[in-house]
Design a protein around this motif. Structure first.
Motif, short mmCIF file in Angstrom:
data_model
loop_
_atom_site.label_atom_id
_atom_site.label_comp_id
_atom_site.label_asym_id
_atom_site.label_seq_id
_atom_site.Cartn_x
_atom_site.Cartn_y
_atom_site.Cartn_z
N GLY A 26 31.57 42.57 38.46
CA GLY A 26 32.11 41.80 37.86
C GLY A 26 33.52 42.37 38.03
O GLY A 26 33.80 43.03 37.59
N ASP A 27 34.77 41.37 37.85
CA ASP A 27 35.78 41.61 38.59
C ASP A 27 36.27 41.55 36.95
O ASP A 27 35.77 40.75 36.15
CB ASP A 27 36.33 40.73 39.05
CG ASP A 27 36.79 40.98 40.85
OD1 ASP A 27 36.45 42.14 41.11
OD2 ASP A 27 36.58 40.31 41.57
N TRP A 112 39.33 43.04 42.98
CA TRP A 112 40.50 44.01 43.79
C TRP A 112 41.47 44.33 43.30
O TRP A 112 42.60 44.92 44.20
CB TRP A 112 40.66 41.76 44.23
CG TRP A 112 42.10 42.14 45.40
CD1 TRP A 112 43.44 41.36 44.83
CD2 TRP A 112 42.36 42.25 46.50
NE1 TRP A 112 44.09 41.31 45.95
CE2 TRP A 112 43.29 42.16 47.32
CE3 TRP A 112 40.88 42.54 47.29
CZ2 TRP A 112 43.83 42.46 48.81
CZ3 TRP A 112 41.40 42.99 48.25
CH2 TRP A 112 43.09 42.30 48.72
N ASP A 113 41.56 43.85 42.28
CA ASP A 113 42.97 44.92 41.99
C ASP A 113 43.24 46.39 41.88
O ASP A 113 44.10 46.73 41.65
CB ASP A 113 43.58 44.89 39.94
CG ASP A 113 44.03 43.16 39.43
OD1 ASP A 113 44.32 42.48 41.01
OD2 ASP A 113 43.90 43.08 38.85
N ASN A 114 42.01 46.86 42.23
CA ASN A 114 41.69 48.24 41.63
C ASN A 114 41.73 48.52 43.98
O ASN A 114 41.29 49.84 43.50
CB ASN A 114 40.60 49.06 41.42
CG ASN A 114 40.80 48.78 39.78
OD1 ASN A 114 41.84 48.94 39.04
ND2 ASN A 114 40.13 47.93 39.32
N VAL A 115 41.76 47.57 44.77
CA VAL A 115 41.92 48.18 45.74
C VAL A 115 42.96 48.91 46.44
O VAL A 115 44.11 48.81 45.76
CB VAL A 115 41.91 47.20 46.38
CG1 VAL A 115 41.62 47.45 48.07
CG2 VAL A 115 40.49 46.86 46.38
N GLU A 116 43.76 49.68 47.06
CA GLU A 116 44.32 50.93 47.47
C GLU A 116 45.50 50.12 47.82
O GLU A 116 44.88 48.63 49.10
CB GLU A 116 43.93 51.93 48.18
CG GLU A 116 43.36 52.52 48.21
CD GLU A 116 41.58 52.82 48.15
OE1 GLU A 116 41.44 51.45 48.45
OE2 GLU A 116 41.15 53.95 48.48
N MET A 154 41.30 37.50 44.49
CA MET A 154 40.44 38.29 43.31
C MET A 154 39.03 37.83 44.02
O MET A 154 38.29 38.72 43.68
CB MET A 154 40.86 38.14 42.29
CG MET A 154 42.08 39.36 42.25
SD MET A 154 43.04 38.45 40.57
CE MET A 154 41.34 39.31 39.20
N LYS A 155 38.22 36.35 43.77
CA LYS A 155 37.35 35.91 43.92
C LYS A 155 36.84 36.07 45.18
O LYS A 155 36.12 36.73 45.60
CB LYS A 155 37.72 34.19 43.41
CG LYS A 155 36.35 33.64 44.08
CD LYS A 155 35.67 34.61 42.49
CE LYS A 155 34.50 33.00 42.38
NZ LYS A 155 32.90 33.56 43.63
#
Length: 279
Positions: A26-27, A112-116, A154-155
């Motif tokens: 889950g995002d 997605w927010d945590n992707v480099e 994000m989705k």
């Protein structure tokens, strides 16, 4: 009118997808204005189209260009509720982002927010070659539109990670890590596959996956709008079929025989219809 559209956004929060509803762990919830479409698995599965896998329609549009000389494709946005891309170009945008992610970005992060950042920058540069971001950045509502693009990304990351999770489970999963690691998904760099598996093994991921399973069990009823988000489906119906928001809600919450997917959906429709047509 605006209050009715807000009611739509609220009601759609109660719609449970037939698919995963997240990335397996889950995002985090989408930010305001980032209306998450639920389209992982259709109630009526779509036909497979080989051209979609390569996004060939987008390639042709970019080659032709708006003025005949080639160039990026303009995006159309819902400017009433979600601020996300809508219509046919939205589908191409989402598909292109997913193709690039699968081929270039490991799915070892929760959301997605945590992707480099360097992965995000590379994706945006790729998308800029195909879509006219200059128009978005010059728009008076640029901040909202950029947030809508972020919501789609994000989705899409969540969707692609879910697909990777299904492959992981089908090739041995947690019970046979050796077999899972030996498998190499098509079009995904092998190093990215190994990183993705390690992400699935993280304790934080496993806890969030279990929590999301419980949340999905509490959601009310399925959405039958197909592979597009509700906002995109409503936009297409208004633009191409002269179908307003209220009939669109009915169409996406009934089966092929016109039966409601759930009594709650029918009650919501009656409430929306009254507010929309009589207040």
């Amino acid at each position: 009118m605006f209050s009715v559209l807000l009611i739509f956004a609220y009601l759609m929060a109660d719609v449970a997808p037939w698919g995963h509803g997240g990335d397996g762990a889950g995002d985090p919830p989408l930010p305001p204005g980032g209306f998450r479409g639920t389209h992982e698995t259709d109630a009526v599965p779509p036909k497979r189209v080989r051209g979609k896998a390569k996004n060939e329609k987008l390639r042709r549009l970019v080659k032709a260009g708006g003025g005949g000389g080639g160039g990026p494709v303009s995006l159309t946005f819902d400017r009433q509720v979600t601020y996300t891309p809508v219509g046919k170009t939205r589908d191409m945008f989402s598909r292109e982002a997913g193709l690039y992610m699968w081929r270039s970005i490991p799915f070892d992060k929760i959301g997605w927010d945590n992707v480099e950042q360097h992965y995000k920058n590379a994706l945006m540069n790729h998308l800029r070659e195909n879509f006219n971001f200059d128009e978005v950045e010059r728009d008076i509502e640029a901040k909202n539109l950029t947030g809508g693009i972020r919501a789609v990304l994000m989705k899409r990351y969540s969707d692609r990670k879910y697909e990777a999770k299904k492959l992981f489970k089908s090739k041995g999963g947690y019970n046979d890590l050796e077999s899972a690691r030996a498998f190499h998904p098509k079009d995904m760099p092998y190093d990215n596959w190994l990183r993705t598996i390690e992400g699935f093994r993280e304790e934080k991921y496993i806890k969030r996956s279990k929590a999301n399973t419980l949340v999905r069990e509490k959601q009310q009823f399925p959405y039958r709008g197909g592979t597009s988000s509700y906002g995109s489906t409503a936009y297409k119906n208004v633009m191409f079929y002269d179908m307003d928001w209220v009939p669109t809600y009915a169409k996406t919450h009934t089966d092929n025989q016109g039966n409601w997917v759930d009594p709650v959906a029918e009650q919501n429709y009656v409430s929306i219809s009254f507010k929309y047509y009589f207040l």
